[in-house]
Design an enzyme around this catalytic site. Sequence first.
Site, mmCIF file in Angstrom:
data_model
loop_
_atom_site.group_PDB
_atom_site.id
_atom_site.type_symbol
_atom_site.label_atom_id
_atom_site.label_comp_id
_atom_site.label_asym_id
_atom_site.label_seq_id
_atom_site.Cartn_x
_atom_site.Cartn_y
_atom_site.Cartn_z
ATOM 1 C CB SER A 1 8.131 31.194 -16.102
ATOM 2 O OG SER A 1 8.065 31.037 -17.494
ATOM 3 C CG HIS B 1 6.897 26.905 -15.143
ATOM 4 N ND1 HIS B 1 5.947 25.957 -14.800
ATOM 5 C CD2 HIS B 1 6.370 27.598 -16.172
ATOM 6 C CE1 HIS B 1 4.890 26.084 -15.591
ATOM 7 N NE2 HIS B 1 5.121 27.068 -16.446
ATOM 8 C CG ASP C 1 6.044 28.514 -19.737
ATOM 9 O OD1 ASP C 1 5.104 27.869 -19.249
ATOM 10 O OD2 ASP C 1 6.604 29.454 -19.157
ATOM 11 C CG MET D 1 4.305 28.238 -25.471
ATOM 12 S SD MET D 1 3.994 30.009 -25.405
ATOM 13 C CE MET D 1 4.239 30.313 -23.641
ATOM 14 C CG HIS E 1 2.912 24.863 -18.767
ATOM 15 N ND1 HIS E 1 2.609 26.189 -18.515
ATOM 16 C CD2 HIS E 1 1.781 24.321 -19.280
ATOM 17 C CE1 HIS E 1 1.368 26.432 -18.882
ATOM 18 N NE2 HIS E 1 0.844 25.324 -19.357
ATOM 19 C CG MET F 1 0.960 26.014 -22.703
ATOM 20 S SD MET F 1 1.635 27.626 -22.261
ATOM 21 C CE MET F 1 3.276 27.132 -21.769
ATOM 22 C CG MET G 1 -2.943 28.010 -17.618
ATOM 23 S SD MET G 1 -1.172 28.182 -17.389
ATOM 24 C CE MET G 1 -0.839 29.793 -18.092
ATOM 25 N N GLY H 1 0.400 31.645 -23.271
ATOM 26 C CA GLY H 1 1.032 32.115 -24.506
ATOM 27 C C GLY H 1 2.193 33.074 -24.291
ATOM 28 N N GLY I 1 4.501 38.095 -18.739
ATOM 29 C CA GLY I 1 4.257 39.521 -18.506
ATOM 30 C C GLY I 1 2.813 39.968 -18.649
ATOM 31 C CG ASP J 1 2.198 29.456 -15.445
ATOM 32 O OD1 ASP J 1 2.825 30.527 -15.413
ATOM 33 O OD2 ASP J 1 2.336 28.595 -16.339
ATOM 34 N N GLY J 2 0.952 32.635 -14.127
ATOM 35 C CA GLY J 2 0.543 33.777 -14.942
ATOM 36 C C GLY J 2 0.264 35.014 -14.114
ATOM 37 N N GLY J 3 1.099 36.031 -14.287
ATOM 38 C CA GLY J 3 0.862 37.304 -13.606
ATOM 39 C C GLY J 3 1.057 37.261 -12.103
HETATM 40 C C1 DX5 Z 1 2.296 31.637 -19.953
HETATM 41 C C2 DX5 Z 1 3.288 30.720 -19.310
HETATM 42 C C3 DX5 Z 1 3.827 31.230 -18.036
HETATM 43 C C4 DX5 Z 1 4.543 32.549 -18.150
HETATM 44 C C5 DX5 Z 1 4.491 33.195 -16.805
HETATM 45 O O1 DX5 Z 1 1.686 30.995 -21.015
HETATM 46 O O2 DX5 Z 1 2.700 29.465 -19.038
HETATM 47 O O3 DX5 Z 1 4.631 30.265 -17.379
HETATM 48 O O4 DX5 Z 1 5.875 32.432 -18.559
HETATM 49 O O5 DX5 Z 1 5.053 34.461 -16.886
HETATM 50 P P1 DX5 Z 1 4.568 35.641 -15.930
HETATM 51 O O6 DX5 Z 1 4.805 35.228 -14.514
HETATM 52 O O7 DX5 Z 1 5.418 36.795 -16.353
HETATM 53 O O8 DX5 Z 1 3.101 35.876 -16.203
HETATM 54 ZN ZN ZN Z 2 3.795 28.016 -17.732
#
Ligand code: DX5
Ligand code: ZN
Length: 239
Positions: free
Chosen positions: A21, A46, A48, A50, A79, A81, A150, A155, A158, A185-187
Amino acid sequence: MTNPNLPQSGAPARRTLIAPSVLACDLTRLGDEVCAVDAAGVDWHHVDIMDGHFVPNLTFGPDIVMAIRRASEKPLDVHLMIEEPGRYAEEFIRAGASLLTFHIEALPEPRPLIDKIRKLGARPGLVIKPRTPAESVFPFLKEVDMVLVMTVEPGFTGQKFMPECVVKAAQIRREAGPQFDVEVDGGINEKTVRQVALAGANVIVAGAAIYRADDPRAAVQRIRDSLDQNIRWRDPVGG
Ligand code: DX5
Ligand code: ZN
């Protein structure tokens, strides 16, 4: 009765792909950062998007997608959002999005936009937030190329991985069959990736774990190794 369209327990899922990402990169060095992970053997990038309404953060517009497009020839997994995904879909595809995913929560009747994305030459996908059930996308699985589950509240990069979301990746894999892309996606890092891979996810987004590692190339390899060891797809939903 056994569904012949589903893989038997232990059968391999679709090829696993790694999609770093861009949100987690050092934005003062955007092009170099993307090129470095590109050379480390990632599969997609990827991106993001927003809008400060659908999620409490603001990120990139089509010009940044265009810049990333110039830095890599690999697929760009964009992606969205944002509250009105239909309003900007065409601009992001023209900017270079290869896949365009949007949230079912933002557009509960997603068919017209799915069709539009495909007509514009990109691959459509749907995204579900942590509290949205897997079943909400079941009616559309034949129309999209991918579902993104997700594993944090969207948002920010990290954040801490939410293990309670893993079962939804398994439910979607079970419903969609082996030749479908299930993204998470996420963590995600080299440790949390094991459980999502075993559940059937095959597209792995990782932000901080790759871009904020001391050595992004080694981080990609560690995730790849962890995936290789845990790719024996099994069916935790049906048993
Ligand atoms: C969060 C994003 C993710 C984010 C992932 O809203 O959609 O793509 O950047 O970052 P990590 O892998 O650090 O959680
Ligand atoms: Zn994402």
